[in-house]
Design a protein around this motif. Structure first.
Motif, mmCIF file in Angstrom:
data_model
loop_
_atom_site.group_PDB
_atom_site.id
_atom_site.type_symbol
_atom_site.label_atom_id
_atom_site.label_comp_id
_atom_site.label_asym_id
_atom_site.label_seq_id
_atom_site.Cartn_x
_atom_site.Cartn_y
_atom_site.Cartn_z
ATOM 1 N N GLN A 122 39.303 37.033 61.131
ATOM 2 C CA GLN A 122 38.429 36.220 60.277
ATOM 3 C C GLN A 122 38.955 36.195 58.848
ATOM 4 O O GLN A 122 39.380 37.207 58.306
ATOM 5 C CB GLN A 122 37.019 36.806 60.308
ATOM 6 C CG GLN A 122 35.993 35.979 59.580
ATOM 7 C CD GLN A 122 34.628 36.636 59.671
ATOM 8 O OE1 GLN A 122 34.402 37.656 59.050
ATOM 9 N NE2 GLN A 122 33.755 36.048 60.470
ATOM 10 N N ILE A 123 38.965 35.003 58.241
ATOM 11 C CA ILE A 123 39.385 34.839 56.851
ATOM 12 C C ILE A 123 38.138 34.872 55.972
ATOM 13 O O ILE A 123 37.164 34.170 56.231
ATOM 14 C CB ILE A 123 40.134 33.507 56.646
ATOM 15 C CG1 ILE A 123 41.385 33.454 57.533
ATOM 16 C CG2 ILE A 123 40.511 33.328 55.177
ATOM 17 C CD1 ILE A 123 42.446 34.444 57.173
ATOM 18 N N VAL A 124 38.158 35.715 54.927
ATOM 19 C CA VAL A 124 37.050 35.767 53.979
ATOM 20 C C VAL A 124 37.607 35.593 52.580
ATOM 21 O O VAL A 124 38.776 35.899 52.313
ATOM 22 C CB VAL A 124 36.277 37.099 54.079
ATOM 23 C CG1 VAL A 124 35.673 37.260 55.457
ATOM 24 C CG2 VAL A 124 37.180 38.275 53.760
ATOM 25 N N MET A 125 36.780 35.047 51.708
ATOM 26 C CA MET A 125 37.159 34.833 50.308
ATOM 27 C C MET A 125 36.192 35.646 49.455
ATOM 28 O O MET A 125 34.978 35.495 49.574
ATOM 29 C CB MET A 125 37.061 33.348 49.942
ATOM 30 C CG MET A 125 37.750 32.411 50.926
ATOM 31 S SD MET A 125 39.540 32.435 50.795
ATOM 32 C CE MET A 125 39.774 31.568 49.264
ATOM 33 N N GLU A 126 36.721 36.512 48.587
ATOM 34 C CA GLU A 126 35.869 37.346 47.752
ATOM 35 C C GLU A 126 36.462 37.481 46.363
ATOM 36 O O GLU A 126 37.686 37.418 46.193
ATOM 37 C CB GLU A 126 35.721 38.740 48.367
ATOM 38 C CG GLU A 126 34.930 38.776 49.644
ATOM 39 C CD GLU A 126 34.667 40.186 50.095
ATOM 40 O OE1 GLU A 126 35.074 41.112 49.366
ATOM 41 O OE2 GLU A 126 34.051 40.372 51.169
ATOM 42 N N PRO A 127 35.603 37.676 45.349
ATOM 43 C CA PRO A 127 36.095 37.879 43.976
ATOM 44 C C PRO A 127 36.562 39.325 43.789
ATOM 45 O O PRO A 127 35.806 40.172 43.309
ATOM 46 C CB PRO A 127 34.870 37.551 43.127
ATOM 47 C CG PRO A 127 33.712 37.893 43.999
ATOM 48 C CD PRO A 127 34.139 37.540 45.378
ATOM 49 N N ARG A 128 37.762 39.653 44.208
ATOM 50 C CA ARG A 128 38.322 40.980 44.088
ATOM 51 C C ARG A 128 39.838 40.870 44.036
ATOM 52 O O ARG A 128 40.404 39.833 44.407
ATOM 53 C CB ARG A 128 37.868 41.873 45.249
ATOM 54 C CG ARG A 128 38.211 41.344 46.603
ATOM 55 C CD ARG A 128 37.552 42.130 47.743
ATOM 56 N NE ARG A 128 37.925 43.527 47.714
ATOM 57 C CZ ARG A 128 37.070 44.527 47.831
ATOM 58 N NH1 ARG A 128 35.787 44.271 47.950
ATOM 59 N NH2 ARG A 128 37.493 45.771 47.810
ATOM 60 N N THR A 129 40.501 41.946 43.653
ATOM 61 C CA THR A 129 41.958 41.921 43.541
ATOM 62 C C THR A 129 42.627 42.758 44.603
ATOM 63 O O THR A 129 43.833 42.638 44.813
ATOM 64 C CB THR A 129 42.380 42.431 42.153
ATOM 65 O OG1 THR A 129 41.905 43.761 41.991
ATOM 66 C CG2 THR A 129 41.817 41.539 41.048
ATOM 67 N N ALA A 130 41.894 43.643 45.280
ATOM 68 C CA ALA A 130 42.455 44.460 46.344
ATOM 69 C C ALA A 130 41.666 44.219 47.620
ATOM 70 O O ALA A 130 40.451 43.978 47.578
ATOM 71 C CB ALA A 130 42.409 45.937 45.973
ATOM 72 N N ALA A 131 42.343 44.260 48.770
ATOM 73 C CA ALA A 131 41.688 44.004 50.047
ATOM 74 C C ALA A 131 40.702 45.121 50.359
ATOM 75 O O ALA A 131 40.962 46.290 50.095
ATOM 76 C CB ALA A 131 42.732 43.886 51.163
ATOM 77 N N ARG A 132 39.538 44.754 50.926
ATOM 78 C CA ARG A 132 38.559 45.753 51.327
ATOM 79 C C ARG A 132 39.014 46.420 52.623
ATOM 80 O O ARG A 132 39.939 45.952 53.291
ATOM 81 C CB ARG A 132 37.181 45.125 51.496
ATOM 82 C CG ARG A 132 37.087 44.160 52.644
ATOM 83 C CD ARG A 132 35.659 43.817 53.067
ATOM 84 N NE ARG A 132 34.833 43.294 52.004
ATOM 85 C CZ ARG A 132 33.750 43.918 51.558
ATOM 86 N NH1 ARG A 132 33.441 45.116 52.060
ATOM 87 N NH2 ARG A 132 32.993 43.382 50.635
#
Length: 933
Positions: free
Chosen positions: A712-722
């Motif tokens: 699954q592709i998700v878009m989030e306001p962050r700089t490192a992958a969760r």
């Protein structure tokens, strides 16, 4: 405990067997391979572990038997996989032996990226010397547990616990509760020991009623078997109950109850009768529900004693006794009667009234309650004598007061105390005969006419002569005690007919209330039997002695044929129909229905202060419970014998809540509405896709979420992958590192070759090197567009393909720019000379003088010019008028104008540039991530 069978490969056997089959070579297990798929473990030709994910060196082994090695594996990497098999590699790289799980059993275990894999197994070798294999020196070995060694144990099933023969498996609280003492009740067939050190707020055994309702009792029941028939089944015999009378603090009671007569197979409390109640304040109530709140011993029925009642101690004692007609109170020493209070007085009563009073000062009042404050002896009349008082008259010693006279009369036959009629104070006597005695016999008659007699002093009968209250047959006889004229007590014999057999004339003591009305009949003595009946019980402040001189003393209590008894050999209670219990003095033992009672002499006692030990199974009858003190996490109410300090067990938190503590750490709490775990909860993982009511584990949730969201592709306001995600940056990954994502890529329909991917299919997965790697989509800096999928809006596009930017066809407006400086010639034609006339009509200005009103100031007034007397500054003004000059017209005419040409020339047109380096919509930048594990 059987181990997992290891299949030795041909290469492994060749490496291990010494030349000439002379023994086993020593080798070291250097690596253990992990297999993520099923394979045939019986294939002895294997040189490499099938479906091998990787090899680990983080393991340890220990010989636990000549043919068994205990191995522990550890993997703390972030890898995710399902483990199906193992392979042992020697230090020379040879695959020594393999093991694979049965297909029906599923994987050995599953590992998530965030989990630590720790696997312990016993590997059994049937044909080689396992002791010749050497493992590393890692410190996390977990061998099987024994009585001498810590290690891993297997949990026993309920059947194995019930059988009680297995000495290697461990039991759980649940299986132990079902086998031994369940929390909901247990039946004990042996003696019960409850050993514990207790403080003043603790007990070895608490018997409690459940909270939540008023009036509940704590009960302890006793059962026995019949001693006179073949039925040996236990029956309810007696019970002890404790509670609150009315539910108020300070009204506690303890009841001792027995079955009464009828069969009580239903085991109902209603079929038991109370024989004794111990009430608050140390009072004992025998067969009565009424507590007067004062007396120490109270009886709800007859109290029969066969012997003398003795009071006191030492050399001087007093006793009470009766014969057929007289009751006695005597002492073998001095008798002291009176008040111990500093202000108390002593009354001597007769005829139900006080006849003499001894005051605290020592003065004695006779026939009167009036104290003159000085006389030692005071009488209600004159008393004077220096010797004998003699008279030869029949009537003598007359006293006259008011309308009556009273005197003593001796008529030679009897001596009388006589009185006159009213108004005849000095006359003869009337018909009353209040007092006389026969001179020949000495017989005394008092109040023969029945008009009542009052004694203000003592009535003394000497030399064992009777004090008789006589009456005819069928007539009641009585002695009254009054306060003033208010009746308080009576000693009476009833008027029942004396028909023989000693019937009739029973003796009573009756009490009366403040108004003098009958209140209570607390004491009766039957003439025909001598039995004493106390309707309201009795209080004995010291000893109650019953037949202490000889024979057997007995006490009858309640509506039954039994009695409490004591003799020189034993004491107890006996009934010919209801059984008995006895304490034998010589044997120092207690018997119930002639059967010895267990005690400290024949079993380990459950002492309330010292506790005890239970050496056999324990059962409690149905509905019966064991009550424990509250306890705490550091000191649980129920713990285990072999558990070291700090304790592990159960304790009560508050109403409706109990908890489990492990080494003084609370781990779980149970309430009527929820079960709260204070430490992480672990348990078996439900099968994948399970939708039952089983509790999911973190492993199951992680697997479920992972299975549903891998790729699954998700878009989030962050700089490192969760956690669980990778940046969608086109990275090349190892297929073995991300097996789930590789499986998803293969099933996605968006898997292309590496050449196709680098050729513009950046939104797809690539097959990487075609063997061990693959590539994920590259989405950095890209806009996303949904796949057309045949709609026709963006046709001919392949899934994951990249498309360059372009502008939609459109038009631009244009404008002409300025040309260089130049001249255009111009001219007008002439229309001839002419003139315009001017007219001046003249104009004038009107001047106004404004007059001031007269005012007083400095002794004179001023006003306008009309008055002729102006002494102030005047204001002058003129009106405005326009000029009357005009220019006359000279008729209509026109002028022709012309513009000359400027020569041939061009005007250049320029279209200016607009925008930046790319075509884009208004955007916000977010990090694109793909779910990888």
């Amino acid at each position: 405990m059987a181990g997992a069978l290891i299949n030795i490969t041909d290469a492994g056997r060749a490496a291990l067997v010494a030349p000439g089959n002379a023994g086993t070579n020593a080798h070291r297990i250097a690596e253990i391979g992990l297999s993520t798929g099923l394979f045939d473990a019986t294939d002895r030709t294997l040189k490499k572990l099938p479906n091998e994910l990787k090899r680990i060196a983080t393991f340890a082994g220990e010989n636990v038997a000549f043919d068994t090695i205990h191995v522990t594996l550890r993997d703390d990497t972030p890898d995710q996989y399902k483990l199906y098999g193992l392979g042992l590699y020697l230090e020379n790289g040879v695959l020594f032996g393999v093991y694979c799980q049965n297909a029906a059993d599923g994987p050995i275990m599953e590992k998530s990226p965030a989990a630590l894999l720790l696997l312990s197994a016993d590997m059994q070798f049937a044909t080689i010397d396992a002791a010749r294999l050497v493992f590393g020196d890692a410190s996390f070995t977990n061998p099987p547990a024994t009585t001498e060694r810590q290690g891993v144990v297997e949990l026993a099933t309920q059947a194995e616990v019930n059988a009680g023969a297995d000495d290697s498996r461990a039991i759980t609280p649940k299986t132990a509760a079902a086998r031994y003492a369940a929390l909901t009740g247990a039946v004990f067939t042996g003696h019960v020991d409850a050993a514990a050190n207790v403080a003043d707020t603790d007990a070895q055994l608490n018997i409690k009623a459940a909270s939540g309702a008023s009036g509940r009792e704590a009960k302890l029941r006793f059962y026995g078997t019949f001693g006179n028939n073949a039925d040996t089944g236990t029956r309810l015999v007696a019970s002890i109950r404790a509670g609150f009378d009315g539910g108020i603090w300070g009204k506690e009671y303890l009841d001792f109850c027995l079955n009464y007569g009828a069969s009580n197979d239903a085991q109902k409390d209603a079929l038991q009768g109370r024989v004794l109640r111990l009430a608050a304040g140390g009072r004992a109530l025998f067969n009565t529900a009424t507590d007067d709140g004062t007396n120490i011993a109270q009886f709800g029925g007859n109290v029969s004693t066969r012997g003398v009642h003795t009071f006191g101690f030492g050399a001087t004692v007093a006793w009470a006794n009766t014969d057929a007609t007289v009751a006695y109170f005597r002492s073998n020493g001095h008798v002291s009667v009176g008040s111990e209070a500093a202000a108390g007085f002593l009354d001597l009563c007769a005829g139900a009234a006080a006849r003499a009073r001894v005051l605290p000062s020592g003065r004695v009042l006779i026939g009167t309650a009036s104290d003159d404050g000085s006389s030692l002896v005071q009488a209600a009349g004159n008393v004077r004598a220096s010797g004998e008082v003699q008279s030869t008259s029949s009537n003598t010693f007359r006293t006259v007061t008011g309308a009556y006279g009273a005197f003593v009369r001796n008529d030679g036959n009897a001596v009388y105390l006589m009185q006159t009629a009213s108004g005849d104070q000095y006359g003869g006597y009337n018909n009353f005969r209040p007092f006389y005695w026969n001179l020949a016999t000495g017989a005394v008659n008092i109040d023969e006419t029945g008009a009542s007699t009052t004694f203000g002093g003592p009535v003394i009968v000497k030399n064992s002569k009777p004090f008789a209250v006589r009456g005819d047959a069928g007539v009641q006889r009585e002695i009254q005690f009054q306060t003033g004229t208010a009746l308080r007590w009576k000693l009476i014999t009833d008027g029942a007919a004396e028909s023989g057999s000693n019937a009739g004339s029973d003796f009573y003591i009756q009490g009366f209330n403040d108004a003098g009305a009958y209140l209570v009949n607390p004491f009766i003595i039957r003439r025909n039997t001598g039995r004493v009946i106390m309707d309201k019980g009795a209080t004995v402040n010291t000893n109650l002695a019953i037949n202490r001189d000889a024979g057997e003393g007995q006490i009858l209590i309640g509506q039954n044929d039994g009695y409490f008894y004591g003799n020189t050999a034993q004491a107890g209670w006996y009934s010919s129909t209801k059984g008995s219990w006895t304490y034998n003095f010589a044997q120092r033992n207690l018997y119930v229905n002639d059967s010895a009672v267990w005690h400290a002499g024949n079993l380990a006692p459950l002492d309330v202060n010292k506790g005890g030990t239970i050496y056999n199974d324990v059962w409690l009858a149905e509905t019966k419970r064991i009550f424990l003190s509250e306890g705490s996490a550091g000191s649980p109410s129920l713990t285990f014998n072999n558990d070291g300090a700090p304790d592990t067990g159960f304790y009560h938190v508050n109403d409706g809540t109990f908890a489990v503590t492990c080494n003084s750490t609370r781990t779980v709490r149970f309430t009527p509405t929820l079960t709260a775990f204070d430490r992480p909860l672990t348990g078996p993982t439900p099968a994948a896709g399970d939708v039952s009511t089983l509790i999911p584990t973190t492993e199951w949730v992680t697997a479920a979420i992972g299975a549903a969201t891998i790729g699954q592709i998700v878009m989030e306001p962050r700089t490192a992958a969760r956690a669980g995600y990778l940046k969608a940056n086109g990275a090349t990954l190892k297929r073995t590192d991300y097996p789930a994502l590789w499986v998803y890529a293969q099933a996605s329909g968006a898997l292309v070759t590496e050449a196709q991917w680098t050729g513009g299919r950046w939104g797809c997965f690539s097959s990487g090197d075609g063997a061990t790697t693959f590539r994920i989509p590259e989405l950095r800096g890209e806009h996303l567009r949904c796949w057309d999928d045949g709609r026709g809006v963006d046709g001919s596009r392949e899934i994951g393909s990249w498309q360059d930017s372009q502008n939609r066809s459109h038009a631009h407006g244009a404008s002409a720019g300025a040309v260089g400086d130049h001249v255009h010639g111009a001219w007008t034609d002439a229309q001839g000379w002419h003139a315009h006339g001017v007219s001046d009509y003249g104009h004038g200005h009107v001047t106004n003088i404004n007059a001031r009103p007269a005012q007083a100031g400095d002794g004179k007034g001023y006003f306008g010019p009309a008055g002729g007397n102006v002494s102030r500054i005047d204001e002058w003004g003129s009106s405005v008028s326009q000029s009357n000059i005009a220019i006359n017209g000279d008729g209509s005419h026109g002028h022709n104008v012309g513009i000359g040409g400027g020569g041939s020339h061009n005007h250049p047109i320029t279209v200016n540039a607009d925008g930046g380096a790319e075509t884009r919509v208004r955007t916000v930048t977010l990090l694109a991530m793909i779910r990888a594990y």
